[in-house]
Write a protein that holds these residues in place. Structure first.
Motif, mmCIF file in Angstrom:
data_model
loop_
_atom_site.group_PDB
_atom_site.id
_atom_site.type_symbol
_atom_site.label_atom_id
_atom_site.label_comp_id
_atom_site.label_asym_id
_atom_site.label_seq_id
_atom_site.Cartn_x
_atom_site.Cartn_y
_atom_site.Cartn_z
ATOM 1 N N VAL A 210 -19.148 89.240 -69.150
ATOM 2 C CA VAL A 210 -20.597 89.458 -69.152
ATOM 3 C C VAL A 210 -21.070 89.816 -67.749
ATOM 4 C CG1 VAL A 210 -22.821 88.319 -69.451
ATOM 5 C CG2 VAL A 210 -21.026 88.054 -71.173
ATOM 6 N N ARG A 211 -20.498 89.186 -66.738
ATOM 7 C CA ARG A 211 -20.882 89.474 -65.369
ATOM 8 C C ARG A 211 -20.577 90.922 -65.012
ATOM 9 N NH1 ARG A 211 -21.998 85.623 -61.736
ATOM 10 N NH2 ARG A 211 -21.011 86.830 -60.073
ATOM 11 N N LEU A 212 -19.496 91.460 -65.570
ATOM 12 C CA LEU A 212 -19.163 92.860 -65.300
ATOM 13 C C LEU A 212 -20.220 93.811 -65.840
ATOM 14 C CD1 LEU A 212 -15.309 92.868 -66.059
ATOM 15 C CD2 LEU A 212 -16.434 92.889 -63.818
ATOM 16 N N LEU A 213 -20.973 93.327 -66.842
ATOM 17 C CA LEU A 213 -22.070 94.142 -67.400
ATOM 18 C C LEU A 213 -23.376 93.921 -66.652
ATOM 19 C CD1 LEU A 213 -21.411 93.790 -71.249
ATOM 20 C CD2 LEU A 213 -20.696 95.622 -69.711
ATOM 21 N N GLY A 214 -23.332 93.099 -65.590
ATOM 22 C CA GLY A 214 -24.524 92.881 -64.759
ATOM 23 C C GLY A 214 -25.374 91.721 -65.210
ATOM 24 N N ALA A 215 -24.882 90.863 -66.075
ATOM 25 C CA ALA A 215 -25.667 89.724 -66.552
ATOM 26 C C ALA A 215 -25.026 88.423 -66.052
ATOM 27 C CB ALA A 215 -25.738 89.724 -68.072
ATOM 28 N N GLU A 216 -25.850 87.375 -66.003
ATOM 29 C CA GLU A 216 -25.393 86.066 -65.588
ATOM 30 C C GLU A 216 -25.240 85.159 -66.803
ATOM 31 O OE1 GLU A 216 -24.562 85.291 -62.546
ATOM 32 O OE2 GLU A 216 -25.150 87.259 -61.743
ATOM 33 N N VAL A 217 -24.288 84.228 -66.729
ATOM 34 C CA VAL A 217 -24.078 83.276 -67.808
ATOM 35 C C VAL A 217 -24.485 81.896 -67.337
ATOM 36 C CG1 VAL A 217 -22.372 82.143 -69.271
ATOM 37 C CG2 VAL A 217 -22.248 84.605 -68.889
ATOM 38 N N VAL A 218 -25.292 81.231 -68.173
ATOM 39 C CA VAL A 218 -25.715 79.857 -67.906
ATOM 40 C C VAL A 218 -25.101 78.985 -68.984
ATOM 41 C CG1 VAL A 218 -27.650 78.260 -67.704
ATOM 42 C CG2 VAL A 218 -27.859 80.605 -66.833
ATOM 43 N N LEU A 219 -24.406 77.926 -68.597
ATOM 44 C CA LEU A 219 -23.723 77.054 -69.543
ATOM 45 C C LEU A 219 -24.476 75.742 -69.626
ATOM 46 C CD1 LEU A 219 -21.195 76.941 -71.339
ATOM 47 C CD2 LEU A 219 -19.980 75.888 -69.419
ATOM 48 N N GLN B 153 -9.802 67.959 -65.865
ATOM 49 C CA GLN B 153 -8.364 67.705 -65.971
ATOM 50 C C GLN B 153 -7.568 69.003 -66.121
ATOM 51 O OE1 GLN B 153 -8.153 65.047 -69.290
ATOM 52 N NE2 GLN B 153 -8.617 63.201 -68.073
ATOM 53 N N LEU B 154 -8.174 69.979 -66.797
ATOM 54 C CA LEU B 154 -7.497 71.258 -66.997
ATOM 55 C C LEU B 154 -7.651 72.180 -65.802
ATOM 56 C CD1 LEU B 154 -8.462 71.981 -70.726
ATOM 57 C CD2 LEU B 154 -6.297 71.086 -69.861
ATOM 58 N N GLY B 155 -8.502 71.783 -64.836
ATOM 59 C CA GLY B 155 -8.704 72.608 -63.648
ATOM 60 C C GLY B 155 -9.500 73.866 -63.938
ATOM 61 N N ILE B 156 -10.421 73.782 -64.890
ATOM 62 C CA ILE B 156 -11.235 74.944 -65.237
ATOM 63 C C ILE B 156 -12.256 75.183 -64.130
ATOM 64 C CG2 ILE B 156 -12.814 75.948 -66.910
ATOM 65 C CD1 ILE B 156 -9.939 75.592 -67.880
ATOM 66 N N ASN B 157 -12.272 76.413 -63.599
ATOM 67 C CA ASN B 157 -13.166 76.775 -62.492
ATOM 68 C C ASN B 157 -14.444 77.371 -63.043
ATOM 69 O OD1 ASN B 157 -14.367 77.485 -60.101
ATOM 70 N ND2 ASN B 157 -12.829 79.049 -59.554
ATOM 71 N N LEU B 158 -15.589 76.660 -62.844
ATOM 72 C CA LEU B 158 -16.890 77.142 -63.321
ATOM 73 C C LEU B 158 -17.692 77.774 -62.196
ATOM 74 C CD1 LEU B 158 -17.931 74.224 -65.704
ATOM 75 C CD2 LEU B 158 -16.865 76.407 -66.279
ATOM 76 N N GLN B 159 -16.989 78.206 -61.151
ATOM 77 C CA GLN B 159 -17.678 78.857 -60.042
ATOM 78 C C GLN B 159 -18.358 80.128 -60.515
ATOM 79 O OE1 GLN B 159 -15.073 79.822 -56.806
ATOM 80 N NE2 GLN B 159 -16.718 80.379 -55.392
ATOM 81 N N ASN B 160 -19.550 80.364 -60.008
ATOM 82 C CA ASN B 160 -20.391 81.525 -60.361
ATOM 83 C C ASN B 160 -21.005 81.371 -61.749
ATOM 84 O OD1 ASN B 160 -19.765 82.803 -57.882
ATOM 85 N ND2 ASN B 160 -17.893 83.695 -58.790
ATOM 86 N N ILE B 161 -20.877 80.185 -62.363
ATOM 87 C CA ILE B 161 -21.523 79.940 -63.657
ATOM 88 C C ILE B 161 -22.482 78.773 -63.472
ATOM 89 C CG2 ILE B 161 -21.204 79.248 -66.056
ATOM 90 C CD1 ILE B 161 -18.486 80.543 -66.014
ATOM 91 N N SER B 162 -23.767 79.033 -63.725
ATOM 92 C CA SER B 162 -24.772 77.975 -63.604
ATOM 93 C C SER B 162 -24.663 77.040 -64.782
ATOM 94 C CB SER B 162 -26.177 78.577 -63.548
ATOM 95 O OG SER B 162 -26.300 79.469 -62.448
ATOM 96 N N THR B 163 -24.845 75.767 -64.560
ATOM 97 C CA THR B 163 -24.770 74.784 -65.637
ATOM 98 C C THR B 163 -26.025 73.908 -65.619
ATOM 99 O OG1 THR B 163 -23.605 73.185 -64.249
ATOM 100 C CG2 THR B 163 -22.261 74.729 -65.522
ATOM 101 N N TYR B 164 -26.446 73.530 -66.830
ATOM 102 C CA TYR B 164 -27.579 72.629 -66.994
ATOM 103 C C TYR B 164 -27.214 71.617 -68.056
ATOM 104 C CZ TYR B 164 -30.449 75.832 -64.244
ATOM 105 O OH TYR B 164 -30.956 76.604 -63.236
ATOM 106 N N ALA B 165 -27.880 70.462 -67.961
ATOM 107 C CA ALA B 165 -27.573 69.394 -68.908
ATOM 108 C C ALA B 165 -28.038 69.731 -70.304
ATOM 109 C CB ALA B 165 -28.201 68.080 -68.450
ATOM 110 N N THR B 166 -29.199 70.383 -70.405
ATOM 111 C CA THR B 166 -29.749 70.686 -71.725
ATOM 112 C C THR B 166 -30.167 72.139 -71.807
ATOM 113 O OG1 THR B 166 -32.028 70.135 -71.088
ATOM 114 C CG2 THR B 166 -30.624 68.331 -71.892
ATOM 115 N N LEU B 167 -30.290 72.598 -73.044
ATOM 116 C CA LEU B 167 -30.761 73.952 -73.284
ATOM 117 C C LEU B 167 -32.177 74.111 -72.778
ATOM 118 C CD1 LEU B 167 -30.531 76.776 -74.548
ATOM 119 C CD2 LEU B 167 -31.153 75.755 -76.758
ATOM 120 N N GLN B 168 -33.019 73.090 -72.990
ATOM 121 C CA GLN B 168 -34.403 73.156 -72.552
ATOM 122 C C GLN B 168 -34.493 73.365 -71.048
ATOM 123 O OE1 GLN B 168 -36.615 69.625 -73.439
ATOM 124 N NE2 GLN B 168 -38.597 70.484 -72.855
#
Length: 384
Positions: A336-345, A358-373
């Motif tokens: 999605v970033r390659l299309l010029g959009a940002e992803v919020v998780l 534990q799996l070492g998943i890198n969420l760098q460059n992905i914004s995260t919030y506790a809730t959808l609201q």
């Protein structure tokens, strides 16, 4: 009898024997040839049989030839099939009739043999037997009927198909098939006019079972050109129709499954535009590799479609994520970033967060919030 009359009679006999189509030979009691007419010599392929015996002409065993001669001596005559071997090595099947002649003392003095070439006849008989064996063992039903439709022959398969057995010759096509008389008559008339008819009919068996059959009919004509015989081949279509129906049901079931899968894909990856350039993707339930691939496809298509600048991916309803799925979601965000959009998780549950660490998943460059609201408020607020 006048001597001249006797000479004329003998001459007529000689002419008849010399020109006879059948081979005629005279043999001494030791089977040495005394005389052969041209037809007999032509059969043997020899120019002359002087000094030769039947053992030189026929390939049958000495025991068989001796038995034939003894039978002719004992009973006065013998008839049977023998085989000549010609000088060129070819074999000729002949039917031989032998009559024994006796001297005044009652001893055998001569044999008169009449030989007919039956090679073509025996070959035809062999071919006929092979053809009959083929027809009788054929899986399709074969029948032959007179011009009025009465059967005079049916092979084993047809007798079994109709359920009439050997009694089939007591019936006609109008008794065997369930179609009305006018339809049967029209089929017969078409076969008479064109020499051939093909179509589907229904056999009505004595046990009330109805069999769908595919029937091909050939009309045979007599020397006067009048229809004399209907030769028919009938194929039981019950199994073929069952297989075709099952295939049709399977195809319909597959169409339903594919339609359901399409609907589930659409329902399982609903992208909701909530503002200009902002899309929300709520994910609920189990995420496997197939669904993760669907998520990526849906994201890329709808980001391009809506010209979105932000995609909020809410996984509040997702309770478990493995390595393969987590990496697939990260790849989707990167695409999605390659299309010029940002992803919020948003909506990452504690157990999922622990698994990602534990799996070492890198969420760098992905914004995260506790809730959808929170994510919606932050995204819309930053655009004001």
């Amino acid at each position: 009898m006048h001597p001249n009359t006797e000479r004329i009679s003998l001459e007529l006999y000689r002419i008849a024997i010399e020109n006879a189509a059948e081979g005629i030979a005279l043999n001494h009691s030791d089977t040495t040839f005394l005389y052969c007419n041209p037809a007999y010599l032509a059969m043997t392929g020899h120019e002359t049989l002087d000094g030769k015996t039947i053992f030189d002409v026929y390939v049958n065993s000495p025991e068989q030839l001796g038995a034939a001669a003894q039978a002719a001596i004992t009973t006065g005559k013998w008839m049977g099939d023998l085989t000549m071997r010609r000088p060129d090595g070819t074999l000729l099947e002949v039917n031989v009739s032998v009559v024994a002649l006796y001297d005044d003392a009652g001893n055998p003095s001569m044999f008169v043999a009449l030989a007919r070439n039956v090679s073509d006849l025996r070959r035809a008989e062999t071919q006929l037997r092979s053809f009959q064996t083929l027809i009788e063992s054929a899986p399709e039903g074969v029948s032959m009927s007179h011009a009025d439709g009465r059967f005079f022959y049916a092979n084993k398969a047809y007798r079994a198909m109709t359920g009439l057995g050997d009694a089939i010759t007591d019936y006609s096509i109008f008794d065997v098939y369930n179609e009305p008389t006018d339809i049967m008559g029209a089929a017969a008339q078409q076969s008479i006019e064109s020499g051939y008819w093909q179509g589907e009919l229904t056999v009505k068996r004595p046990d009330t079972i109805l069999l769908p059959v595919d029937v091909s009919v050939i009309t045979l004509y007599d020397d006067a050109g009048q229809p004399s015989t209907f030769a028919a081949i009938a194929r039981d279509m019950t199994e073929r129709r069952r297989v075709a129906a099952e295939a049709q049901r399977a195809a319909l079931q597959q169409e339903i499954i594919e339609a359901q899968q399409t609907a589930l894909r659409e329902l399982s990856t609903p992208l909701l535009p909530i503002a200009d350039g902002v899309l929300v993707l709520p994910l609920i339930g189990t995420i496997d590799s197939t669904r993760a691939q669907q998520v990526m496809e849906t994201l890329l298509l709808d980001v391009a479609k809506y010209q979105a600048h932000t995609v909020i991916m809410d996984i509040t309803g997702v309770h478990a994520v493995d390595t393969q799925v987590a990496q697939a979601l990260i790849r989707a965000a990167q695409s999605v970033r390659l299309l010029g959009a940002e992803v919020v998780l948003t909506g990452i549950q504690p157990q999922i967060a622990q698994t990602m660490v534990q799996l070492g998943i890198n969420l760098q460059n992905i914004s995260t919030y506790a809730t959808l609201q929170a994510a919606v408020a932050a995204t819309l607020g930053s655009r004001l």
